[in-house]
Design a protein around this motif. Structure first.
Motif, short mmCIF file in Angstrom:
data_model
loop_
_atom_site.label_atom_id
_atom_site.label_comp_id
_atom_site.label_asym_id
_atom_site.label_seq_id
_atom_site.Cartn_x
_atom_site.Cartn_y
_atom_site.Cartn_z
N ARG A 144 0.84 -1.20 0.00
CA ARG A 144 0.00 0.00 0.00
C ARG A 144 0.87 1.25 0.00
N GLN A 145 1.97 1.22 0.74
CA GLN A 145 2.87 2.36 0.79
C GLN A 145 3.42 2.68 -0.59
N ARG A 146 3.71 1.63 -1.36
CA ARG A 146 4.20 1.85 -2.72
C ARG A 146 3.12 2.48 -3.60
N LEU A 147 1.86 2.08 -3.36
CA LEU A 147 0.76 2.66 -4.13
C LEU A 147 0.59 4.15 -3.82
N GLN A 153 1.69 10.84 -7.89
CA GLN A 153 1.93 11.19 -9.28
C GLN A 153 0.63 11.32 -10.06
N ALA A 154 -0.31 10.41 -9.78
CA ALA A 154 -1.61 10.46 -10.46
C ALA A 154 -2.36 11.74 -10.14
N LYS A 155 -2.26 12.16 -8.89
CA LYS A 155 -2.94 13.38 -8.45
C LYS A 155 -2.33 14.60 -9.15
N LYS A 156 -1.00 14.61 -9.30
CA LYS A 156 -0.31 15.74 -9.92
C LYS A 156 -0.67 15.86 -11.40
N SER A 157 -1.04 14.74 -12.03
CA SER A 157 -1.36 14.79 -13.46
C SER A 157 -2.61 15.61 -13.75
N PHE A 163 -11.63 13.97 -7.75
CA PHE A 163 -12.07 12.70 -7.16
C PHE A 163 -11.46 12.49 -5.78
N ASP A 164 -12.25 11.91 -4.91
CA ASP A 164 -11.78 11.50 -3.59
C ASP A 164 -11.19 10.11 -3.74
N GLY A 165 -9.88 10.04 -3.70
CA GLY A 165 -9.20 8.75 -3.90
C GLY A 165 -9.04 7.93 -2.64
N GLY A 166 -9.80 8.26 -1.60
CA GLY A 166 -9.70 7.52 -0.36
C GLY A 166 -8.55 8.04 0.50
N TYR A 171 -6.40 5.02 -3.78
CA TYR A 171 -7.13 4.34 -4.85
C TYR A 171 -6.92 4.98 -6.21
N LEU A 172 -6.39 6.20 -6.23
CA LEU A 172 -6.06 6.83 -7.52
C LEU A 172 -4.95 6.06 -8.22
N ALA A 173 -4.08 5.44 -7.44
CA ALA A 173 -3.01 4.64 -8.03
C ALA A 173 -3.60 3.45 -8.79
N ILE A 174 -4.64 2.84 -8.24
CA ILE A 174 -5.30 1.72 -8.91
C ILE A 174 -5.95 2.21 -10.20
N ALA A 175 -6.60 3.36 -10.13
CA ALA A 175 -7.24 3.92 -11.31
C ALA A 175 -6.22 4.23 -12.40
N ALA A 176 -5.08 4.78 -12.00
CA ALA A 176 -4.06 5.17 -12.97
C ALA A 176 -3.40 3.98 -13.65
N GLN A 177 -3.47 2.81 -13.03
CA GLN A 177 -2.87 1.60 -13.61
C GLN A 177 -3.69 1.04 -14.76
N GLY A 178 -4.89 1.55 -14.95
CA GLY A 178 -5.74 1.08 -16.04
C GLY A 178 -6.92 0.29 -15.55
#
Length: 289
Positions: A144-147, A153-157, A163-166, A171-178
């Motif tokens: 989770r720490q790695r996420l 980075q996803a937020k900065k894009s 969006f509230d990524g939790g 959870y934005l990291a999961i979204a950004a992975q596709g």
């Protein structure tokens, strides 16, 4: 001396209830000339204190998951202070209705003390399983720490700015992975967090939900609500005539080392519940606080 069902913490207090060869209820509601009323499988005291080691007064116990020695049957009723310190997992407290019911609930079988059911000592195996579970949770926390770093980075894009990524936007990291994929019989699903969820079958496609809002649950006070970051609701799907409204998706997250969609169920007409395992749902590591 140990008293069946009484924890080490309460042992001394219980000994004081044995007065002149008799017994006094903890709440002072009654006094009995004989100490034989204790654990005789008959509820004599209004507070049930005469039956710490049987199920006779289990109906007085409200909490099904005891949180303190007062709340139920202490599996470690025979243990010494040194043993409790070394092996605290043996001293758990269970509901009194589980006592002598033919099922071994205490890892050492102390709840089946009448002897009609033979219970093997599974405490070492239970401890080993507990340690393995805790180790898995810690690995999940590290994942989770790695996420979290990816989420930054996803937020900065700017793509997920609204969006509230939790917690920590993990959870934005999961979204950004596709988009996540699931094949379930004749149906294929594409689950894109904070985007769309689509169902495909035999050349047809339905949008099941879009964007995403976290579910809410009541606080313990029963008055105010808080966000439930284990469930993301994606509403606004293709119109469903049977539901007289849009299709809806509920994503239920559980902790795991990798992210994958486990299953889907149509829990209501045109309401689709997905079980998703991901490190994003793991507890934060101690160094995250």
């Amino acid at each position: 001396d140990p008293i069946i069902g009484v924890s080490l913490e309460l042992r001394a207090a219980y000994q004081e209830l044995f007065v002149g060869g008799g017994f006094r209820c903890r709440d002072g509601s009654a006094t009995f000339k004989s100490k034989d009323v204790v654990n005789d499988d008959f509820c004599d005291c209004s507070d049930g204190s005469d039956e710490p080691g049987t199920s006779a007064c289990a109906g007085l116990q409200v909490d099904a998951s005891p949180s303190s020695p007062d709340d139920g049957f202490a599996c470690g009723w025979k243990l010494s202070r040194e043993m409790v310190r070394k092996e605290p997992f043996r001293a758990k407290v269970i509901h009194r209705s589980f006592v002598n019911d033919g099922i071994c609930d205490c890892c050492g079988g102390e709840d089946e003390w009448e002897g009609e059911t033979a219970c093997p000592d599974n405490c070492e195996a239970e401890l080993k399983a507990q340690k393995a579970h805790e180790a898995a949770l810690e690995r999940g926390s590290e994942a989770r720490q790695r996420l979290i770093k990816q989420a930054e980075q996803a937020k900065k894009s700017g793509r997920y700015a609204n969006f509230d990524g939790g917690p920590q936007d993990v959870y934005l990291a999961i979204a950004a992975q596709g988009c996540l994929k699931l094949e379930d019989g004749e149906y294929e699903y594409d689950i894109c967090l904070f985007g769309e969820v689509n169902q495909r079958s035999k050349g047809k496609s339905f949008k099941l939900g879009t964007k995403g809002e976290w579910a809410s649950v009541l606080w313990e006070d029963g008055k105010t609500y808080r966000k439930d970051y284990s469930t993301l609701v994606m509403d606004g799907g293709t119109y469903c005539a049977a539901r007289h409204g849009p299709r809806r998706v509920e994503l239920h997250f559980e902790c795991d080392l990798t992210t994958k969609v486990m299953s889907v169920q149509e829990t209501e007409v045109c309401v689709y519940s997905f079980a998703v395992k991901t490190p994003a749902a793991c507890n934060p590591s101690m160094h995250d606080h």
